[in-house]
Motif scaffolding. Structure first.
Motif, PDB file in Angstrom:
ATOM      1  N   GLU A 186      25.028  90.897  32.742  1.00 38.51           N
ATOM      2  CA  GLU A 186      25.770  90.264  31.646  1.00 38.51           C
ATOM      3  C   GLU A 186      24.902  90.156  30.395  1.00 38.51           C
ATOM      4  O   GLU A 186      25.375  90.379  29.279  1.00 38.51           O
ATOM      5  CB  GLU A 186      26.243  88.870  32.058  1.00 38.51           C
ATOM      6  CG  GLU A 186      27.320  88.878  33.111  1.00 38.51           C
ATOM      7  CD  GLU A 186      27.645  87.494  33.612  1.00 38.51           C
ATOM      8  OE1 GLU A 186      28.848  87.169  33.643  1.00 38.51           O
ATOM      9  OE2 GLU A 186      26.716  86.735  33.982  1.00 38.51           O
ATOM     10  N   ILE A 187      23.647  89.808  30.598  1.00 38.59           N
ATOM     11  CA  ILE A 187      22.734  89.675  29.458  1.00 38.59           C
ATOM     12  C   ILE A 187      22.494  91.038  28.812  1.00 38.59           C
ATOM     13  O   ILE A 187      22.507  91.165  27.589  1.00 38.59           O
ATOM     14  CB  ILE A 187      21.417  89.017  29.896  1.00 38.59           C
ATOM     15  CG1 ILE A 187      21.707  87.585  30.389  1.00 38.59           C
ATOM     16  CG2 ILE A 187      20.398  89.012  28.763  1.00 38.59           C
ATOM     17  CD1 ILE A 187      20.544  86.905  31.059  1.00 38.59           C
ATOM     18  N   LYS A 188      22.307  92.057  29.636  1.00 34.71           N
ATOM     19  CA  LYS A 188      22.112  93.409  29.098  1.00 34.71           C
ATOM     20  C   LYS A 188      23.340  93.887  28.335  1.00 34.71           C
ATOM     21  O   LYS A 188      23.222  94.511  27.283  1.00 34.71           O
ATOM     22  CB  LYS A 188      21.752  94.381  30.218  1.00 34.71           C
ATOM     23  CG  LYS A 188      20.351  94.182  30.723  1.00 34.71           C
ATOM     24  CD  LYS A 188      19.989  95.169  31.803  1.00 34.71           C
ATOM     25  CE  LYS A 188      18.576  94.888  32.271  1.00 34.71           C
ATOM     26  NZ  LYS A 188      18.101  95.855  33.236  1.00 34.71           N
ATOM     27  N   LEU A 189      24.531  93.585  28.852  1.00 31.75           N
ATOM     28  CA  LEU A 189      25.766  93.953  28.162  1.00 31.75           C
ATOM     29  C   LEU A 189      25.848  93.243  26.812  1.00 31.75           C
ATOM     30  O   LEU A 189      26.190  93.858  25.798  1.00 31.75           O
ATOM     31  CB  LEU A 189      26.978  93.601  29.023  1.00 31.75           C
ATOM     32  CG  LEU A 189      28.346  93.883  28.404  1.00 31.75           C
ATOM     33  CD1 LEU A 189      28.518  95.383  28.123  1.00 31.75           C
ATOM     34  CD2 LEU A 189      29.454  93.378  29.316  1.00 31.75           C
ATOM     35  N   LEU A 190      25.528  91.952  26.785  1.00 29.04           N
ATOM     36  CA  LEU A 190      25.516  91.196  25.539  1.00 29.04           C
ATOM     37  C   LEU A 190      24.546  91.818  24.532  1.00 29.04           C
ATOM     38  O   LEU A 190      24.886  92.014  23.365  1.00 29.04           O
ATOM     39  CB  LEU A 190      25.134  89.736  25.817  1.00 29.04           C
ATOM     40  CG  LEU A 190      24.988  88.819  24.612  1.00 29.04           C
ATOM     41  CD1 LEU A 190      26.313  88.667  23.878  1.00 29.04           C
ATOM     42  CD2 LEU A 190      24.458  87.457  25.047  1.00 29.04           C
TER      43      LEU A 190
END
Length: 88
Positions: free
Chosen positions: A49-53
């Motif tokens: 999720e952090i990488k997508l953000l």
């Protein structure tokens, strides 16, 4: 801030580069010690999720904020009660 300037003269290094940030597991321990938990468990983001953000925003988040998101990105108990600070 004076002591910080001794460690980081002229703010040439980031806090992350000198290791002055809280790891997610330490943050969770601190939140429990300060009794900021509720009946609902703290809920952190997953790395994907952090990488997508980061991809969507075109930036690399500071390590300290990444650790916060990993610890309590979806639900932070009473830490910011009354505010809208969770990742959704």
């Amino acid at each position: 801030m004076k002591e910080l300037n001794k460690v980081i003269p002229n703010n040439e290094l980031s806090l992350e580069e000198v290791g002055l940030f809280v790891r997610s597991e330490h943050l969770l321990k601190l939140l429990h010690e300060m009794e900021l938990n509720t009946d609902r468990p703290f809920d952190g983001c997953i790395e994907a999720e952090i990488k997508l953000l980061e991809q969507e925003m075109g930036i690399k988040l500071p390590e300290s904020y990444r650790q916060y998101l990993l610890a309590v990105g979806h639900y932070s108990g009473k830490l910011f009660q009354g505010t809208d600070t969770n990742f959704s």
